[in-house]
Motif scaffolding. Structure first.
Motif, short mmCIF file in Angstrom:
data_model
loop_
_atom_site.label_atom_id
_atom_site.label_comp_id
_atom_site.label_asym_id
_atom_site.label_seq_id
_atom_site.Cartn_x
_atom_site.Cartn_y
_atom_site.Cartn_z
N GLU A 49 0.82 -1.22 0.00
CA GLU A 49 0.00 0.00 0.00
C GLU A 49 0.85 1.27 0.00
O GLU A 49 0.40 2.31 -0.44
N GLU A 50 2.08 1.19 0.50
CA GLU A 50 2.92 2.38 0.52
C GLU A 50 3.89 2.43 -0.67
O GLU A 50 4.66 3.38 -0.80
N ALA A 51 3.83 1.46 -1.56
CA ALA A 51 4.74 1.41 -2.71
C ALA A 51 4.34 2.39 -3.80
O ALA A 51 3.16 2.64 -4.03
N HIS A 52 5.35 2.91 -4.47
CA HIS A 52 5.14 3.74 -5.66
C HIS A 52 5.17 2.90 -6.93
O HIS A 52 4.49 3.20 -7.89
N VAL A 53 6.01 1.87 -6.90
CA VAL A 53 6.13 0.94 -8.03
C VAL A 53 6.25 -0.48 -7.50
O VAL A 53 6.56 -0.70 -6.32
N TYR A 54 6.01 -1.44 -8.40
CA TYR A 54 5.99 -2.85 -8.04
C TYR A 54 6.95 -3.60 -8.96
O TYR A 54 6.87 -3.49 -10.18
N PHE A 55 7.85 -4.37 -8.35
CA PHE A 55 8.89 -5.06 -9.10
C PHE A 55 8.52 -6.52 -9.32
O PHE A 55 8.15 -7.22 -8.38
N LEU A 56 8.65 -6.97 -10.56
CA LEU A 56 8.44 -8.37 -10.93
C LEU A 56 9.82 -9.03 -10.94
O LEU A 56 10.59 -8.85 -11.87
N PRO A 57 10.16 -9.80 -9.90
CA PRO A 57 11.53 -10.28 -9.70
C PRO A 57 11.86 -11.57 -10.43
O PRO A 57 12.12 -12.61 -9.84
N PHE A 58 11.87 -11.51 -11.75
CA PHE A 58 12.25 -12.70 -12.51
C PHE A 58 13.52 -12.42 -13.28
O PHE A 58 13.88 -11.27 -13.54
N SER A 59 14.20 -13.48 -13.65
CA SER A 59 15.45 -13.37 -14.39
C SER A 59 15.25 -13.90 -15.80
O SER A 59 14.99 -15.09 -15.99
N VAL A 60 15.40 -13.02 -16.78
CA VAL A 60 15.32 -13.45 -18.17
C VAL A 60 16.40 -14.48 -18.46
O VAL A 60 16.16 -15.51 -19.10
N VAL A 61 17.60 -14.24 -17.94
CA VAL A 61 18.72 -15.17 -18.17
C VAL A 61 18.38 -16.55 -17.62
O VAL A 61 18.58 -17.56 -18.29
N MET A 62 17.85 -16.61 -16.42
CA MET A 62 17.56 -17.90 -15.80
C MET A 62 16.39 -18.60 -16.49
O MET A 62 16.39 -19.83 -16.64
N ILE A 63 15.41 -17.84 -16.93
CA ILE A 63 14.29 -18.45 -17.65
C ILE A 63 14.79 -19.09 -18.93
O ILE A 63 14.46 -20.24 -19.25
N LEU A 64 15.62 -18.37 -19.67
CA LEU A 64 16.15 -18.93 -20.91
C LEU A 64 17.09 -20.09 -20.65
O LEU A 64 17.06 -21.10 -21.37
N GLU A 65 17.90 -19.98 -19.61
CA GLU A 65 18.84 -21.06 -19.29
C GLU A 65 18.14 -22.34 -18.89
O GLU A 65 18.55 -23.43 -19.25
N HIS A 66 17.04 -22.22 -18.14
CA HIS A 66 16.39 -23.41 -17.60
C HIS A 66 15.18 -23.89 -18.39
O HIS A 66 14.79 -25.05 -18.27
N LEU A 67 14.55 -23.04 -19.17
CA LEU A 67 13.33 -23.44 -19.86
C LEU A 67 13.42 -23.44 -21.39
O LEU A 67 12.60 -24.08 -22.04
N PHE A 68 14.38 -22.71 -21.94
CA PHE A 68 14.49 -22.65 -23.40
C PHE A 68 15.25 -23.85 -23.90
O PHE A 68 16.38 -24.11 -23.50
N ASP A 69 14.62 -24.62 -24.77
CA ASP A 69 15.25 -25.81 -25.36
C ASP A 69 15.84 -25.41 -26.72
O ASP A 69 15.09 -25.08 -27.64
N PRO A 70 17.17 -25.47 -26.87
CA PRO A 70 17.78 -25.04 -28.13
C PRO A 70 17.43 -25.94 -29.32
O PRO A 70 17.57 -25.52 -30.46
#
Length: 119
Positions: A49-70
């Motif tokens: 309630e006191e926040a000005h902005v909200y951070f979505l704490p995900f890592s693009v690098v980690m998503i690609l490293e762990h979920l992207f199948d080359p």
């Protein structure tokens, strides 16, 4: 402003895709920022309630490293993960819905399209 500005960090999501990122390679800014948001209280608030902005704490690098199948080369994996994440956030909290995400941010400090390009 520096004393007033507050960021709420969503706590949903598990390591390694969320709340974690590389801190010792060319994409280290992503990991360092995630780490600072997890450990520093200067800008962070635990009260949304006191926040000005909200951070979505995900890592693009980690998503690609762990979920992207080359081999399969499914370029939509990042979109699916983020869509699922936003759905989780928007159904659990009112903050996404009141601004349609305009006061939410994520960090992607690099160009990752080379990992997704078709050869």
């Amino acid at each position: 402003m520096e004393h007033l500005f507050k960021i709420f960090v969503y706590e949903e999501g598990d390591l390694p895709l969320f709340h974690n990122g590389p801190c010792k390679d060319i994409y280290s800014t992503e990991g360092i920022f995630l780490s600072l948001m997890e450990t520093t209280t200067h800008f962070r608030t635990r009260d949304p309630e006191e926040a000005h902005v909200y951070f979505l704490p995900f890592s693009v690098v980690m998503i690609l490293e762990h979920l992207f199948d080359p081999i399969i080369r499914d370029k939509a994996v990042l979109g699916r993960v983020m869509g699922d994440y936003v759905h989780t956030i928007s159904t659990k909290y009112p903050y996404w819905n009141r601004s349609l995400g305009a006061d939410h941010f994520m960090l992607s400090c690099h160009d990752w399209t080379h990992k997704l390009s078709v050869t």
